[in-house]
Design a protein around this motif. Structure first.
Motif, PDB file in Angstrom:
ATOM      1  N   LYS A  55       0.820  -1.212   0.000  1.00  0.00           N
ATOM      2  CA  LYS A  55       0.000   0.000   0.000  1.00  0.00           C
ATOM      3  C   LYS A  55       0.853   1.261   0.000  1.00  0.00           C
ATOM      4  CE  LYS A  55      -4.106  -1.952   2.087  1.00  0.00           C
ATOM      5  NZ  LYS A  55      -5.087  -1.911   3.164  1.00  0.00           N
ATOM      6  N   SER A  56       2.046   1.158   0.586  1.00  0.00           N
ATOM      7  CA  SER A  56       2.928   2.328   0.638  1.00  0.00           C
ATOM      8  C   SER A  56       3.896   2.377  -0.548  1.00  0.00           C
ATOM      9  CB  SER A  56       3.705   2.355   1.955  1.00  0.00           C
ATOM     10  OG  SER A  56       4.450   1.171   2.111  1.00  0.00           O
ATOM     11  N   GLY A  57       3.795   1.409  -1.475  1.00  0.00           N
ATOM     12  CA  GLY A  57       4.630   1.437  -2.665  1.00  0.00           C
ATOM     13  C   GLY A  57       5.464   0.185  -2.842  1.00  0.00           C
ATOM     14  N   PHE A  58       6.382   0.240  -3.781  1.00  0.00           N
ATOM     15  CA  PHE A  58       7.256  -0.870  -4.139  1.00  0.00           C
ATOM     16  C   PHE A  58       8.259  -1.126  -3.019  1.00  0.00           C
ATOM     17  CE2 PHE A  58      11.125  -2.347  -6.385  1.00  0.00           C
ATOM     18  CZ  PHE A  58      10.613  -3.516  -6.912  1.00  0.00           C
ATOM     19  N   ASP A  59       8.415  -2.392  -2.613  1.00  0.00           N
ATOM     20  CA  ASP A  59       9.300  -2.735  -1.500  1.00  0.00           C
ATOM     21  C   ASP A  59      10.445  -3.620  -1.986  1.00  0.00           C
ATOM     22  OD1 ASP A  59      10.537  -3.473   0.856  1.00  0.00           O
ATOM     23  OD2 ASP A  59       8.797  -4.493   1.692  1.00  0.00           O
TER      24      ASP A  59
END
Length: 176
Positions: A55-59
């Motif tokens: 949800k907070s972006g690419f990890d």
């Protein structure tokens, strides 16, 4: 060396062993945990670890943790899917090693076959120098023969993988 023993890392490591390479496998699961310090002695380390979209972006944090295990002056080859520009950024973060990107094109149900008989081998370099080209060629020689081979920029390699994933995703959406 191989970091990650999911279906991608295991398939490539199994194929390398079948072709006579000495392989060190490291993963968080047993029996591979004990090989953590052995990875630093491998000339080429393939990294096949999760790179989820959250949800907070690419990890890509697991890739970063993996790169920290590679020995100074050695070659790290990211097989994981990463956003274009990630390999170059990671190379800047880890200047003591050579970071390359070689996208994988394995299908879960036939991963062993895809690893052993690839349709294409692509190796992307974050810098266009003799040293990187030499290492990219060494990676190509280590991979099984493929009808299509390309050594290109890291961004091109990342885009090929990302574009392929998007195409397959669209095929599933269309079929559904």
């Amino acid at each position: 060396g191989f970091i990650g023993q999911g279906f991608i890392g295991k398939s490539y490591a199994d194929d390398m062993e079948r072709r006579g390479f000495s392989v060190v496998r490291y993963a968080l699961e047993e029996p591979y945990r004990k090989n953590k310090t052995k990875i630093q002695h491998c000339d080429i380390v393939f990294i096949a670890v999760p790179t989820p979209t959250t949800k907070s972006g690419f990890d890509y944090s697991v890739v970063e943790k993996s790169l920290a295990l590679v020995g100074s002056g050695k070659t790290a080859v990211i097989k994981s899917t990463v956003l274009p520009g990630t390999t170059r950024m990671l190379q800047n973060t880890f200047p003591r090693i050579y970071v390359l990107h070689s996208p994988e094109f394995l299908v879960l149900v036939q991963a062993a076959e895809d690893a052993a008989r690839p349709l294409r081998n692509i190796v992307g370099m974050p810098k266009k120098t003799k040293a990187y080209l030499s290492r990219a060629r060494a990676v190509i020689r280590a991979l099984p023969k493929a009808p299509f081979v390309s050594i290109c920029s890291a961004e091109e390699a990342e885009l090929v993988k990302y574009g392929g994933n998007l195409f397959l995703y669209l095929k599933v959406l269309y079929s559904n």
